[in-house]
Write an enzyme that holds these catalytic residues in place. Sequence first.
Site, PDB file in Angstrom:
ATOM      1  N   CYS A  47       0.885  -1.272  -0.102  1.00 30.83           N
ATOM      2  CA  CYS A  47       0.180   0.016  -0.024  1.00 30.83           C
ATOM      3  C   CYS A  47       0.864   1.285   0.166  1.00 30.83           C
ATOM      4  CB  CYS A  47      -0.895   0.139   1.148  1.00 30.83           C
ATOM      5  SG  CYS A  47      -1.590   1.292   1.771  1.00 30.83           S
ATOM      6  N   HIS A  48       0.463   2.566  -0.340  1.00 30.98           N
ATOM      7  CA  HIS A  48       1.259   3.651  -0.564  1.00 30.98           C
ATOM      8  C   HIS A  48       1.671   3.977   0.885  1.00 30.98           C
ATOM      9  CE1 HIS A  48      -0.630   4.765  -4.419  1.00 30.98           C
ATOM     10  NE2 HIS A  48       0.876   5.059  -4.721  1.00 30.98           N
ATOM     11  N   THR A  49       0.718   3.733   1.871  1.00 33.12           N
ATOM     12  CA  THR A  49       1.661   4.058   3.343  1.00 33.12           C
ATOM     13  C   THR A  49       3.011   3.463   3.501  1.00 33.12           C
ATOM     14  OG1 THR A  49      -0.508   4.103   3.875  1.00 33.12           O
ATOM     15  CG2 THR A  49       0.986   4.397   5.621  1.00 33.12           C
ATOM     16  N   HIS A  69       1.272  -3.743   6.129  1.00 31.84           N
ATOM     17  CA  HIS A  69       0.220  -3.705   7.099  1.00 31.84           C
ATOM     18  C   HIS A  69      -1.047  -4.480   6.458  1.00 31.84           C
ATOM     19  CE1 HIS A  69       0.146  -0.042   4.818  1.00 31.84           C
ATOM     20  NE2 HIS A  69      -1.227   0.195   4.761  1.00 31.84           N
ATOM     21  N   GLU A  70      -0.851  -4.560   4.831  1.00 33.47           N
ATOM     22  CA  GLU A  70      -2.174  -5.180   4.198  1.00 33.47           C
ATOM     23  C   GLU A  70      -1.884  -6.488   4.053  1.00 33.47           C
ATOM     24  OE1 GLU A  70      -3.815  -1.935   1.517  1.00 33.47           O
ATOM     25  OE2 GLU A  70      -3.798  -4.038   0.524  1.00 33.47           O
ATOM     26  N   CYS A  99      -9.801  -1.919  21.225  1.00 30.08           N
ATOM     27  CA  CYS A  99      -9.531  -2.417  22.400  1.00 30.08           C
ATOM     28  C   CYS A  99     -10.695  -3.106  23.024  1.00 30.08           C
ATOM     29  CB  CYS A  99      -8.698  -1.429  23.327  1.00 30.08           C
ATOM     30  SG  CYS A  99      -9.760  -0.319  24.015  1.00 30.08           S
ATOM     31  N   CYS A 102     -12.247   1.356  25.596  1.00 31.21           N
ATOM     32  CA  CYS A 102     -12.213   2.705  25.784  1.00 31.21           C
ATOM     33  C   CYS A 102     -13.422   3.464  25.265  1.00 31.21           C
ATOM     34  CB  CYS A 102     -11.048   3.441  25.017  1.00 31.21           C
ATOM     35  SG  CYS A 102     -11.271   3.411  23.032  1.00 31.21           S
ATOM     36  N   CYS A 105     -14.031   2.854  21.479  1.00 33.15           N
ATOM     37  CA  CYS A 105     -14.842   1.686  21.167  1.00 33.15           C
ATOM     38  C   CYS A 105     -16.114   1.334  21.696  1.00 33.15           C
ATOM     39  CB  CYS A 105     -13.706   0.662  21.932  1.00 33.15           C
ATOM     40  SG  CYS A 105     -11.984   0.449  20.922  1.00 33.15           S
ATOM     41  N   CYS A 113     -10.009   4.168  18.666  1.00 30.53           N
ATOM     42  CA  CYS A 113      -9.658   3.807  19.608  1.00 30.53           C
ATOM     43  C   CYS A 113      -8.318   4.444  20.425  1.00 30.53           C
ATOM     44  CB  CYS A 113      -9.341   2.232  19.560  1.00 30.53           C
ATOM     45  SG  CYS A 113      -8.590   1.416  20.910  1.00 30.53           S
ATOM     46  N   ARG A 117      -5.175   3.161  17.973  1.00 28.63           N
ATOM     47  CA  ARG A 117      -5.135   4.013  17.160  1.00 28.63           C
ATOM     48  C   ARG A 117      -3.896   4.078  16.350  1.00 28.63           C
ATOM     49  NH1 ARG A 117      -7.040  10.084  17.980  1.00 28.63           N
ATOM     50  NH2 ARG A 117      -8.745   8.973  19.296  1.00 28.63           N
ATOM     51  N   CYS A 177      -6.846  -2.660   4.505  1.00 29.32           N
ATOM     52  CA  CYS A 177      -6.601  -1.433   4.586  1.00 29.32           C
ATOM     53  C   CYS A 177      -7.274  -0.483   3.498  1.00 29.32           C
ATOM     54  CB  CYS A 177      -4.935  -1.229   4.453  1.00 29.32           C
ATOM     55  SG  CYS A 177      -4.443   0.648   4.465  1.00 29.32           S
ATOM     56  N   ARG A 372      -3.053  -3.185  -6.803  1.00 29.64           N
ATOM     57  CA  ARG A 372      -2.678  -3.844  -5.717  1.00 29.64           C
ATOM     58  C   ARG A 372      -1.889  -5.202  -6.399  1.00 29.64           C
ATOM     59  NH1 ARG A 372      -3.111  -0.347  -3.057  1.00 29.64           N
ATOM     60  NH2 ARG A 372      -4.002  -0.114  -0.811  1.00 29.64           N
TER      61      ARG A 372
HETATM   62  P1  NAD Z   1      -3.151   7.085  -5.150  1.00 24.20           P
HETATM   63  O1  NAD Z   1      -1.958   8.002  -5.519  1.00 24.20           O
HETATM   64  O2  NAD Z   1      -3.134   5.716  -5.861  1.00 24.20           O
HETATM   65  O3  NAD Z   1      -4.381   7.992  -5.946  1.00 24.20           O
HETATM   66  C1  NAD Z   1      -4.450   9.257  -5.943  1.00 24.20           C
HETATM   67  C2  NAD Z   1      -5.178   9.635  -7.368  1.00 24.20           C
HETATM   68  O4  NAD Z   1      -5.346  10.968  -7.190  1.00 24.20           O
HETATM   69  C3  NAD Z   1      -4.274   9.528  -8.474  1.00 24.20           C
HETATM   70  O5  NAD Z   1      -4.746   8.969  -9.496  1.00 24.20           O
HETATM   71  C4  NAD Z   1      -3.870  11.146  -8.733  1.00 24.20           C
HETATM   72  O6  NAD Z   1      -3.743  11.227 -10.355  1.00 24.20           O
HETATM   73  C5  NAD Z   1      -5.010  11.645  -8.285  1.00 24.20           C
HETATM   74  N1  NAD Z   1      -5.034  13.174  -8.032  1.00 24.20           N
HETATM   75  C6  NAD Z   1      -3.967  13.658  -7.440  1.00 24.20           C
HETATM   76  N2  NAD Z   1      -4.244  15.197  -7.220  1.00 24.20           N
HETATM   77  C7  NAD Z   1      -5.340  15.183  -7.826  1.00 24.20           C
HETATM   78  C8  NAD Z   1      -6.133  16.504  -8.009  1.00 24.20           C
HETATM   79  N3  NAD Z   1      -5.825  17.733  -7.615  1.00 24.20           N
HETATM   80  N4  NAD Z   1      -7.233  16.437  -8.527  1.00 24.20           N
HETATM   81  C9  NAD Z   1      -7.639  15.158  -8.857  1.00 24.20           C
HETATM   82  N5  NAD Z   1      -7.197  13.887  -8.816  1.00 24.20           N
HETATM   83  C10 NAD Z   1      -5.968  14.252  -8.151  1.00 24.20           C
HETATM   84  O7  NAD Z   1      -3.458   7.071  -3.747  1.00 24.20           O
HETATM   85  P2  NAD Z   1      -4.483   5.917  -3.096  1.00 24.20           P
HETATM   86  O8  NAD Z   1      -3.306   4.911  -2.550  1.00 24.20           O
HETATM   87  O9  NAD Z   1      -5.697   5.661  -3.533  1.00 24.20           O
HETATM   88  O10 NAD Z   1      -4.845   7.123  -1.734  1.00 24.20           O
HETATM   89  C11 NAD Z   1      -5.651   8.014  -1.700  1.00 24.20           C
HETATM   90  C12 NAD Z   1      -5.391   8.895  -0.635  1.00 24.20           C
HETATM   91  O11 NAD Z   1      -6.168   8.162   0.584  1.00 24.20           O
HETATM   92  C13 NAD Z   1      -4.191   9.021  -0.102  1.00 24.20           C
HETATM   93  O12 NAD Z   1      -4.024  10.325   0.297  1.00 24.20           O
HETATM   94  C14 NAD Z   1      -3.914   8.120   1.141  1.00 24.20           C
HETATM   95  O13 NAD Z   1      -2.948   8.632   2.006  1.00 24.20           O
HETATM   96  C15 NAD Z   1      -5.366   8.021   1.586  1.00 24.20           C
HETATM   97  N6  NAD Z   1      -5.671   7.356   2.723  1.00 24.20           N
HETATM   98  C16 NAD Z   1      -6.576   7.505   3.677  1.00 24.20           C
HETATM   99  C17 NAD Z   1      -6.749   6.739   4.863  1.00 24.20           C
HETATM  100  C18 NAD Z   1      -7.796   7.091   5.738  1.00 24.20           C
HETATM  101  O14 NAD Z   1      -8.198   6.222   6.828  1.00 24.20           O
HETATM  102  N7  NAD Z   1      -8.350   8.424   5.902  1.00 24.20           N
HETATM  103  C19 NAD Z   1      -6.473   5.512   4.745  1.00 24.20           C
HETATM  104  C20 NAD Z   1      -5.929   5.126   3.724  1.00 24.20           C
HETATM  105  C21 NAD Z   1      -5.145   5.853   2.528  1.00 24.20           C
HETATM  106 ZN    ZN Z   2     -10.425   1.232  22.205  1.00 25.86          ZN
END
Ligand code: NAD
Ligand code: ZN
Length: 379
Positions: A47-49, A69-70, A99, A102, A105, A113, A117, A177, A372
Amino acid sequence: MATAGKVIKCKAAVAWEAGKPLSIEEVEVAPPQAMEVRVKILYTALCHTDVYFWEAKGQTPVFPRILGHEAGGIVESVGEGVTDLAPGDHVLPVFTGECKECAHCKSEESNMCDLLRINVDRGVMIGDGKSRFSINGQPIFHFVGTSTFSEYTVIHVGCLAKINPEAPLDKVCVLSCGISTGLGATLNVAKPGKGSTVAIFGLGAVGLAAMEGARLAGASRIIGVDVNPAKYEQAKKFGCTDFVNPKDHNKPVQEVLIEMTNGGVDRSVECTGNVNAMISAFECVHDGWGVAVLVGVPHREDQFKTHPMNFLNEKTLKGTFFGNYKPRTDLPNVVEMYMKKELEVEKFITHSVPFSEINTAFDLMLKGEGLRCIMRMED
Ligand code: NAD
Ligand code: ZN
């Protein structure tokens, strides 16, 4: 099991330094302590993270570290006090926990959590502040409590969802994830009605999962918004009916969307991490009932700026963490959605490699190819 209570020697992909290819090493994995579980990982995805913390640009560098993590795996042994998991159970590790004790939860409204968290800087177990991984006595740090780039890992029981043992782990591992995050953002937070119009900003794995949620909810028009025109073709498989590239227009994309939909979309979900896309995602919703949901993680310095009149005109702005799913309570049900053939997971899995080729998965993600890549631990 013969291995319970003993150190296990196995293969893991170790990140020794920021941005350097991972190396497959033999690591020692200590037995699980109180409230911990040792899990045999069978499949893990990238995953990107993982990539952000491997690059460690603007992050606290924590090395040497086992990322990942995935994933999906099977419980090998449990530590003291663990009553709801037993050896042989099938589990999905989650980067955040539940948990069950808390205030968060106990609240039906929260999944944040207090105890478990996500914590990206902590490289040790929460119980005793130590790592369970070592190489010749040198501790190797954990990552978000999961460290799934290892044949065996130790995880707090609160970060493991027990799932249907019939579910194929090589498919449902991606539900631990990003896919659940996007799906839940739409189904649990945006909640589009049947026949509604939904805009999805950002068509990466998370955005396409949000789109899958819109399809499942019965939205009739699903507008994908991305600055990369190559994303449209793939998005069609997820129910995308219209595509807008903000770069093709000389006015803000929210204005384009409002014109296209005769006043605005019913729901929008932002999955880019770009603050301007967040503002557009909010401003493009219909007055009176529109709801926008932010999922993308912004930059540290970003500020969200909009005219307060938008709120008075009854546009709603929300955000979500892990799609508002409680990992242990809700994730087993997401797996069931797949088992009932409602949720389609296969279309997110574009590549698969043996664990030994983990650096190929990193290369694919850095090149932006595919969604993926699954790594098979036993090949
Ligand atoms: P990704 O980089 O694969 O996809 C992002 C897409 O957004 C790309 O296709 C890109 O071209 C497009 N993009 C970028 N700027 C743009 C704009 N201004 N307008 C339109 N499109 C635009 O990323 P991903 O893995 O799909 O993750 C997306 C986001 O979700 C990330 O910021 C990630 O950190 C976040 N995320 C959040 C949580 C949460 O719990 N809130 C969990 C996991 C991931
Ligand atoms: Zn908790």
